[in-house]
Design an enzyme around this catalytic site. Structure first.
Site, PDB file in Angstrom:
ATOM      1  N   CYS A  16      11.451   8.456  13.394  1.00  0.00           N
ATOM      2  CA  CYS A  16      10.753   7.201  14.054  1.00  0.00           C
ATOM      3  C   CYS A  16      11.925   7.758  15.352  1.00  0.00           C
ATOM      4  O   CYS A  16      11.184   7.404  16.723  1.00  0.00           O
ATOM      5  CB  CYS A  16      11.098   5.337  13.500  1.00  0.00           C
ATOM      6  SG  CYS A  16      11.330   4.929  12.709  1.00  0.00           S
TER       7      CYS A  16
ATOM      8  N   GLU B  69       5.027  -0.659  13.288  1.00  0.00           N
ATOM      9  CA  GLU B  69       5.963   0.222  14.212  1.00  0.00           C
ATOM     10  C   GLU B  69       4.957   1.726  13.843  1.00  0.00           C
ATOM     11  O   GLU B  69       4.965   2.151  12.956  1.00  0.00           O
ATOM     12  CB  GLU B  69       7.238   0.157  13.648  1.00  0.00           C
ATOM     13  CG  GLU B  69       8.043   1.187  13.717  1.00  0.00           C
ATOM     14  CD  GLU B  69       9.403   1.474  12.817  1.00  0.00           C
ATOM     15  OE1 GLU B  69       9.515   3.626  13.026  1.00  0.00           O
ATOM     16  OE2 GLU B  69      10.050   1.025  12.280  1.00  0.00           O
TER      17      GLU B  69
ATOM     18  N   LYS C 143       0.761  -1.419   0.319  1.00  0.00           N
ATOM     19  CA  LYS C 143       0.069   0.299   0.132  1.00  0.00           C
ATOM     20  C   LYS C 143       0.892   1.040  -0.397  1.00  0.00           C
ATOM     21  O   LYS C 143       1.606   1.252   1.246  1.00  0.00           O
ATOM     22  CB  LYS C 143      -0.577  -0.175   1.487  1.00  0.00           C
ATOM     23  CG  LYS C 143      -2.087   0.751   1.454  1.00  0.00           C
ATOM     24  CD  LYS C 143      -2.938   1.524   0.604  1.00  0.00           C
ATOM     25  CE  LYS C 143      -2.995   2.511   1.006  1.00  0.00           C
ATOM     26  NZ  LYS C 143      -2.399   4.425   1.409  1.00  0.00           N
TER      27      LYS C 143
END
Length: 498
Positions: free
Chosen positions: A282, A245, A166
């Protein structure tokens, strides 16, 4: 008849202007067709030699088109050519590293226990096999290394699983280009192009997770989006693994002696870390616990951060969320703005970094939420009790960092590391968490909400997410997979009667 699905355009994050149409959003029919086509390619991926060749060919195609790939990614993300050049190198290295792992065969975890009548044990042989089609959700902040050609795709293909990605709406053209290159690599080896599918559009995400032929999901993104998809995966008639995550504050603890002896080093290092990639990592250190009264450290940090260049975030929506988030945090009781985040001169939509500070006693829940972008929050603790009180409020993280003085190597430092261990998947000492090395010893994950499982999305063991063990009992040699036979014709590592 015209296609009713909405078009997918590129956009320039430097100006916010839309670009060319590169695709259309995928509806339920397209999702179903793509997943079924991918599932049909699984037999073509059964041979480990073929899989290794595919991973290397994909790396070669990406490297051969480096200029085109980097230009496309920079146009859609504004991350800059130097950063994207390094990210592409990391991506191709990762593909080749998984190729070596596939050839070695150790990830199959072959175990053989010969029959032992004295123990009442039959002949047992175990190995790991692919789960099936893996759904991969691309990340916004890494258009290559955590996107179409990234670690989830590479590790899934290494496991023998077809992949349907995606695409992230922030880099659809880059996604299309990388998917085409990987498919060309497959076709060049006589493999079906459909082993890698690519979907676009918000509605395609849940539809993909619900598809009965999807066997597992890899996700990198927000807590809200990841948790929603995790719940979809769990609510299926046949629930499937969801390796997500999500969010992480990546706390840093600076000891009193470290602040007194390494103020300039720590301040400069922290500034470089939380502003790296315009704060869109992140593992950005978003919460830093410092001793109350560490004025020199605060001054060094603010001076270093003020010298860093601002830049645009990945899209106007993220920019607005960042500015609103910083404003909301700065308005919390007791919060001081040491460096104001806001508009930068680099581009119309660029932002400048910010630093906030608050006493531990005034720390609110809002300040314990991740703010995506170049801002960090200093929490001033007066003593060990206040430090412990803050640590006790933290949820799971990808990383936790401790900054020590040069002579702090004794029991107290060890106890601090032990205290941080339940909070994170990676512990960092006298260094900074930004940067995730592709290495066998790397773990990129952590307690929820950092991730939804105990696995890693980076490093050799990332492949384990897409495998399941199968045991063969009392099975004749000629009926066993080659990896489980006594002759071991493929030369894989075998643990025998151990």
């Amino acid at each position: 008849m015209s296609d009713p699905r909405r078009p997918v355009h590129t956009a320039d994050p430097r100006t916010g202007e839309p670009g060319v149409q590169v695709a259309v959003e995928s509806g339920p029919e397209q999702v179903d067709q793509m997943v079924r086509a991918a599932a049909a390619t699984a037999p073509a991926l059964a041979d480990r030699t073929v899989r290794a060749a595919l991973l290397r060919a994909a790396a070669d195609r990406l490297a051969g088109a480096a200029a085109e790939v980097i230009a496309a990614a920079d146009a859609e993300t504004a991350l800059g050519v130097p950063r994207l050049t390094g990210e592409l190198a990391r991506t191709t290295y990762q593909l080749r590293a998984f190729a070596e792992q596939v050839e070695h065969g150790g990830f199959l975890d072959v175990a053989i226990d010969h029959a032992d009548p004295a123990l009442g044990r039959p002949d047992l042989r175990r190995m790991k096999v692919p789960l099936g089609v893996v759904a991969v959700f691309a990340a916004s902040n890494f258009p290559l290394a955590f996107s179409v050609p990234g670690g989830d795709t590479a590790s899934a293909l290494a496991a023998g699983c077809p992949v349907v990605v995606k695409a992230h709406p922030d880099h659809p053209a880059t996604s299309e280009l990388c998917a085409r290159l990987i498919r060309e690599a497959a076709v060049g080896l006589g493999l079906p192009a459909e082993l890698l599918g690519l979907l676009h559009g918000f509605e395609a995400g849940p539809e993909l997770v619900r598809h009965p032929l999807v066997a597992a999901v890899g996700f990198t993104g927000s807590v809200r989006g990841g948790r929603a998809l995790h719940d979809v995966a769990a609510a299926r008639p046949r629930p499937i693994p969801f390796h997500g995550e999500l969010g992480s504050l990546n706390p840093v603890v600076v000891t009193e002696r470290a602040a007194a002896t390494r103020a300039a080093e720590i301040g400069g290092g922290l500034a470089a870390s939380f502003t790296l990639g315009t704060g869109q990592f992140c593992v950005k250190p978003g919460l830093v616990l410092i001793p109350a009264g560490a004025a020199e450290l605060e001054q060094e940090l603010v001076a270093a951060a003020a010298k860093t260049d601002g830049g645009p975030l990945l899209d106007p929506r993220m920019r607005e969320a960042f500015l609103t988030g910083v404003q909301h945090r700065a308005a919390q009781p007791g919060v001081q703005t040491l460096l104001a985040a806001g508009q930068a001169d680099a581009a119309p939509l660029a932002v400048a970094p910010g630093v906030l500070a608050v006493a531990a006693a005034d720390l609110t829940e809002e300040l314990l939420e991740e703010c995506f972008g170049p801002v960090t929050v200093l929490v001033r603790y007066a003593d060990a009790a206040e430090l412990e009180a803050v640590l006790g409020r933290l949820s799971g993280n990808l990383t936790a960092t401790v900054q020590l003085a040069a002579d702090e190597r004794g029991p107290e430092a060890a106890a601090l590391l032990d205290r941080l261990r339940p909070l994170a998947g990676r512990l960092v000492v006298d260094n900074w968490p930004t940067g995730v090395a592709v290495a066998p010893a790397m773990h990129h994950g952590g307690p929820y909400p950092a991730s939804t499982s105990t696995s890693t999305s980076v490093g050799a063991t990332a492949v384990e997410r897409w495998l399941r063990p199968v045991s063969y009992q009392n099975t004749p040699q000629e009926l066993l997979p080659p990896e489980l036979r006594d002759a071991n014709p493929l030369g894989v590592p075998q643990r025998v009667n151990a």
